[in-house]
Design a protein around this motif. Structure first.
Motif, PDB file in Angstrom:
ATOM      1  N   GLY A   1      -2.980   8.496  -0.689  1.00 53.24           N
ATOM      2  CA  GLY A   1      -3.664   8.651   0.593  1.00 53.24           C
ATOM      3  C   GLY A   1      -2.695   8.907   1.733  1.00 53.24           C
ATOM      4  N   ARG A   2      -2.807   8.110   2.779  1.00 51.78           N
ATOM      5  CA  ARG A   2      -1.982   8.319   3.977  1.00 51.78           C
ATOM      6  C   ARG A   2      -0.502   8.095   3.707  1.00 51.78           C
ATOM      7  NH1 ARG A   2      -3.061   2.902   7.708  1.00 51.78           N
ATOM      8  NH2 ARG A   2      -3.134   1.385   5.991  1.00 51.78           N
ATOM      9  N   PHE A   3      -0.163   7.384   2.619  1.00 50.72           N
ATOM     10  CA  PHE A   3       1.237   7.088   2.311  1.00 50.72           C
ATOM     11  C   PHE A   3       1.784   7.951   1.177  1.00 50.72           C
ATOM     12  CE2 PHE A   3      -0.142   2.865   4.063  1.00 50.72           C
ATOM     13  CZ  PHE A   3       0.664   2.905   5.195  1.00 50.72           C
ATOM     14  N   ALA A   4       1.191   9.102   0.954  1.00 51.12           N
ATOM     15  CA  ALA A   4       1.606   9.951  -0.168  1.00 51.12           C
ATOM     16  C   ALA A   4       3.060  10.423  -0.042  1.00 51.12           C
ATOM     17  CB  ALA A   4       0.676  11.156  -0.276  1.00 51.12           C
ATOM     18  N   ASP A   5       3.576  10.514   1.184  1.00 49.75           N
ATOM     19  CA  ASP A   5       4.929  11.053   1.374  1.00 49.75           C
ATOM     20  C   ASP A   5       6.002   9.975   1.507  1.00 49.75           C
ATOM     21  OD1 ASP A   5       4.125  10.029   3.806  1.00 49.75           O
ATOM     22  OD2 ASP A   5       5.025  11.645   5.000  1.00 49.75           O
TER      23      ASP A   5
ATOM     24  N   GLN B   1      14.686   4.859  -8.348  1.00 48.67           N
ATOM     25  CA  GLN B   1      13.693   4.405  -9.305  1.00 48.67           C
ATOM     26  C   GLN B   1      12.292   4.548  -8.729  1.00 48.67           C
ATOM     27  OE1 GLN B   1      14.707   0.323  -9.962  1.00 48.67           O
ATOM     28  NE2 GLN B   1      16.475   0.777 -11.253  1.00 48.67           N
ATOM     29  N   LYS B   2      11.315   4.718  -9.616  1.00 45.46           N
ATOM     30  CA  LYS B   2       9.932   4.627  -9.187  1.00 45.46           C
ATOM     31  C   LYS B   2       9.630   3.155  -8.983  1.00 45.46           C
ATOM     32  CE  LYS B   2       5.224   5.942 -10.413  1.00 45.46           C
ATOM     33  NZ  LYS B   2       4.333   6.561 -11.438  1.00 45.46           N
ATOM     34  N   PHE B   3       9.167   2.795  -7.810  1.00 49.40           N
ATOM     35  CA  PHE B   3       9.085   1.382  -7.457  1.00 49.40           C
ATOM     36  C   PHE B   3       7.777   1.084  -6.743  1.00 49.40           C
ATOM     37  CE2 PHE B   3      10.081  -1.973  -4.223  1.00 49.40           C
ATOM     38  CZ  PHE B   3      10.227  -3.030  -5.108  1.00 49.40           C
ATOM     39  N   GLU B   4       7.055   0.075  -7.249  1.00 52.58           N
ATOM     40  CA  GLU B   4       5.833  -0.381  -6.578  1.00 52.58           C
ATOM     41  C   GLU B   4       6.048  -1.820  -6.130  1.00 52.58           C
ATOM     42  OE1 GLU B   4       1.108  -0.976  -7.596  1.00 52.58           O
ATOM     43  OE2 GLU B   4       2.099   0.887  -8.201  1.00 52.58           O
TER      44      GLU B   4
ATOM     45  N   GLU C   1       0.833  -1.203   0.000  1.00 53.70           N
ATOM     46  CA  GLU C   1       0.000   0.000   0.000  1.00 53.70           C
ATOM     47  C   GLU C   1       0.867   1.252   0.000  1.00 53.70           C
ATOM     48  OE1 GLU C   1      -3.382   2.311   2.707  1.00 53.70           O
ATOM     49  OE2 GLU C   1      -2.629   0.356   3.354  1.00 53.70           O
ATOM     50  N   ALA C   2       1.909   1.242   0.825  1.00 56.04           N
ATOM     51  CA  ALA C   2       2.786   2.410   0.931  1.00 56.04           C
ATOM     52  C   ALA C   2       3.480   2.701  -0.389  1.00 56.04           C
ATOM     53  CB  ALA C   2       3.813   2.189   2.041  1.00 56.04           C
ATOM     54  N   SER C   3       3.844   1.659  -1.136  1.00 57.21           N
ATOM     55  CA  SER C   3       4.596   1.852  -2.380  1.00 57.21           C
ATOM     56  C   SER C   3       3.758   2.530  -3.462  1.00 57.21           C
ATOM     57  CB  SER C   3       5.103   0.505  -2.901  1.00 57.21           C
ATOM     58  OG  SER C   3       4.048  -0.287  -3.420  1.00 57.21           O
ATOM     59  N   ARG C   4       2.434   2.579  -3.286  1.00 60.02           N
ATOM     60  CA  ARG C   4       1.585   3.249  -4.275  1.00 60.02           C
ATOM     61  C   ARG C   4       1.563   4.763  -4.066  1.00 60.02           C
ATOM     62  NH1 ARG C   4      -2.175  -1.009  -2.416  1.00 60.02           N
ATOM     63  NH2 ARG C   4      -1.684  -2.881  -3.616  1.00 60.02           N
TER      64      ARG C   4
ATOM     65  N   LEU D   1      12.026   4.464   3.307  1.00 58.88           N
ATOM     66  CA  LEU D   1      11.038   3.948   4.259  1.00 58.88           C
ATOM     67  C   LEU D   1      10.464   2.623   3.752  1.00 58.88           C
ATOM     68  CD1 LEU D   1       9.290   4.142   6.770  1.00 58.88           C
ATOM     69  CD2 LEU D   1       7.720   5.626   5.502  1.00 58.88           C
ATOM     70  N   LEU D   2      10.297   2.532   2.454  1.00 60.27           N
ATOM     71  CA  LEU D   2       9.794   1.292   1.878  1.00 60.27           C
ATOM     72  C   LEU D   2      10.758   0.139   2.157  1.00 60.27           C
ATOM     73  CD1 LEU D   2       7.431   0.195   0.249  1.00 60.27           C
ATOM     74  CD2 LEU D   2       8.748   0.633  -1.828  1.00 60.27           C
ATOM     75  N   LEU D   3      12.055   0.396   2.034  1.00 64.72           N
ATOM     76  CA  LEU D   3      13.051  -0.632   2.335  1.00 64.72           C
ATOM     77  C   LEU D   3      12.989  -1.033   3.802  1.00 64.72           C
ATOM     78  CD1 LEU D   3      15.481  -2.412   1.700  1.00 64.72           C
ATOM     79  CD2 LEU D   3      16.951  -0.408   1.970  1.00 64.72           C
ATOM     80  N   GLN D   4      12.783  -0.068   4.697  1.00 66.22           N
ATOM     81  CA  GLN D   4      12.669  -0.394   6.119  1.00 66.22           C
ATOM     82  C   GLN D   4      11.467  -1.300   6.380  1.00 66.22           C
ATOM     83  OE1 GLN D   4      12.563   3.680   7.553  1.00 66.22           O
ATOM     84  NE2 GLN D   4      14.671   3.553   8.282  1.00 66.22           N
ATOM     85  N   LEU D   5      10.372  -1.055   5.682  1.00 65.52           N
ATOM     86  CA  LEU D   5       9.186  -1.894   5.843  1.00 65.52           C
ATOM     87  C   LEU D   5       9.412  -3.295   5.268  1.00 65.52           C
ATOM     88  CD1 LEU D   5       6.284   0.572   4.935  1.00 65.52           C
ATOM     89  CD2 LEU D   5       6.741  -0.457   7.175  1.00 65.52           C
ATOM     90  N   VAL D   6       9.922  -3.350   4.056  1.00 69.40           N
ATOM     91  CA  VAL D   6      10.175  -4.641   3.413  1.00 69.40           C
ATOM     92  C   VAL D   6      11.122  -5.475   4.260  1.00 69.40           C
ATOM     93  CG1 VAL D   6      11.218  -5.759   1.402  1.00 69.40           C
ATOM     94  CG2 VAL D   6       9.672  -3.821   1.090  1.00 69.40           C
TER      95      VAL D   6
END
Length: 412
Positions: A179-183, A218-221, A173-176, A188-193
């Motif tokens: 909404g709440r993850f717009a920033d 890179q733009k990454f989803e 969800e965050a990678s998209r 941060l995505l790497l920390q979550l993964v």
């Protein structure tokens, strides 16, 4: 506080020759008791040896006994710090590779213990050691992660965090970046993964990909199903695929219902419902989807057959009529083959890992085939009344004969 208290408790005796000799004797006695299935008595001696800082005692306590998670991790850690290879492998799994928790996954602790253990025992070797250390360092490079702050800022429902792949679902969800993850950024995505791993092989691939996206800007989803390697993971992704497919089928069914010719729309929903019940039962009871990925393969088969059923109706509505043979007596052929299948399976069911085809399952499936046949014939005849119900019945019966013939001729 618990870890600190345990550390004080287990380091009362410094490592010296007398302590080592006493611990060695305790380990010998404990191993003898354990082999005699006197596990409680053995545990008492392992605990005494561990208080004398015996590495094997720490390992055996964690490996052989069902301890609370914190205690188990503590004992693996103590053994790993001394360079115990097996303990190090388990410690890295529990502390990071399989932690699957934004609160408990700790790449910093994992790297620190590894480096100290390797220094204590340079000859220590781990499975895929270089790859494991590289991935841990990638996670560390992303910096500290404040789980409580993250939960508060992004309004995370902590009640769902214990579900399998829960952290990775948040990462998706965050990678998209909506909404709440717009920033959210790739760091941060790497920390979550890095904190969502339950299967080391999956985690390594996911971290490696996300790390490169971060470094290369890179733009990454993130998509969980790009990384699954386990049977459970395949099943998880198959169920997601099934849900997506069911949504698409429902849309196609709604379009069909509005456009079916000859006033046949009233037969559509009952026919599809009967078909879905039959196909699901057939997939699980007659197709022998075995192996670690059995759930994924069975679900994929079910999705495929449901789509084919809807496609049949769409094609017929568009004028594409399947080859329907002239009336012939297929009922007798079906009964002969069906009874032959039951006789064969009563003698010896077909088996595979996690799967079995037996007489009860085939009988259950056949009972659902009858309402499926009748409802489908009613629909197809209403759509193409120039083809008699008997011809449609014989056509569907031919398909069932083919399915049962496969079981009859199957060689284990």
């Amino acid at each position: 506080m618990r870890t600190c208290s345990l550390l004080i408790l287990w380091t009362i005796c410094s490592v010296g020759n007398l302590c080592a000799q006493s611990a060695g004797q305790l380990i010998q006695k404990a191993n003898t008791l354990y082999e005699q299935n006197k596990k409680k008595e053995a545990k008492v001696l392992y605990e005494k040896a561990a208080r004398l800082s015996n590495t094997d005692a720490h390992f055996y306590l964690a490996y052989r006994y069902a301890l609370p998670a914190d205690d188990r991790l503590f004992h693996y850690k103590q053994a790993a710090l001394a360079g115990h290879g097996a303990a190090m492998g388990y410690f890295l799994e529990y502390a990071f590779l399989r932690a699957e928790s934004i609160y408990k996954a700790d790449p910093f602790l994992a790297l620190d213990v590894y480096e100290k253990g390797k220094k204590a025992n340079p000859g220590m070797q781990l499975y895929d050691e270089a790859g494991t250390v590289k991935i841990i360092k990638y996670a560390v490079e992303a910096g500290p992660f404040d789980a409580n702050a993250f939960v508060e800022k992004y309004r995370i429902d902590t009640g769902k965090l214990n579900q399998f792949y829960a952290v990775w679902e948040i990462a998706e969800e965050a990678s998209r970046r909506k909404g709440r993850f717009a920033d959210v950024d790739n760091k941060l995505l790497l920390q979550l993964v890095s904190r969502g791993g339950a299967v080391p092989a999956e985690l390594k691939i996911a971290i490696d990909t996300t790390y490169k996206a971060w470094k290369e800007k890179q733009k990454f989803e993130f998509n969980i199903c790009n990384y699954v390697t386990s049977g459970y993971g395949m099943g998880y992704c198959a169920r997601r695929s099934e849900a997506d497919s069911e949504e698409q089928i429902n849309k196609r069914m709604a379009q069909l219902n509005a456009g079916l010719k000859n006033g046949s729309g009233q037969y559509l929903e009952p026919a599809y419902k009967a078909a879905a019940n039959f196909l699901e039962t057939k997939v699980w009871n007659e197709e022998l989807h075995g192996g670690s990925g059995y759930a994924a393969w069975a679900t994929a088969s079910l999705v495929k057959q449901k789509r084919e059923y809807v496609r049949l109706i769409e094609n017929l509505n568009n004028g594409k009529v399947p080859e329907v043979a002239e009336i012939k007596d297929n009922d007798a052929r079906l009964n002969t083959i069906y009874n032959g299948v039951l006789v064969k399976l009563r003698k010896k069911p077909l088996t595979d890992f996690n799967a079995e085809v037996n007489a009860d399952g085939v009988r259950k499936t056949q009972r659902l085939w009858i309402p499926y046949r009748d409802a489908t014939v009613a629909l197809l005849h209403a759509m193409r009344p120039t083809i008699s119900q008997q011809r449609w019945t014989n056509w569907i019966t031919e398909q069932r004969i083919k399915e049962l013939t496969i079981i009859l001729n199957y060689q284990q």
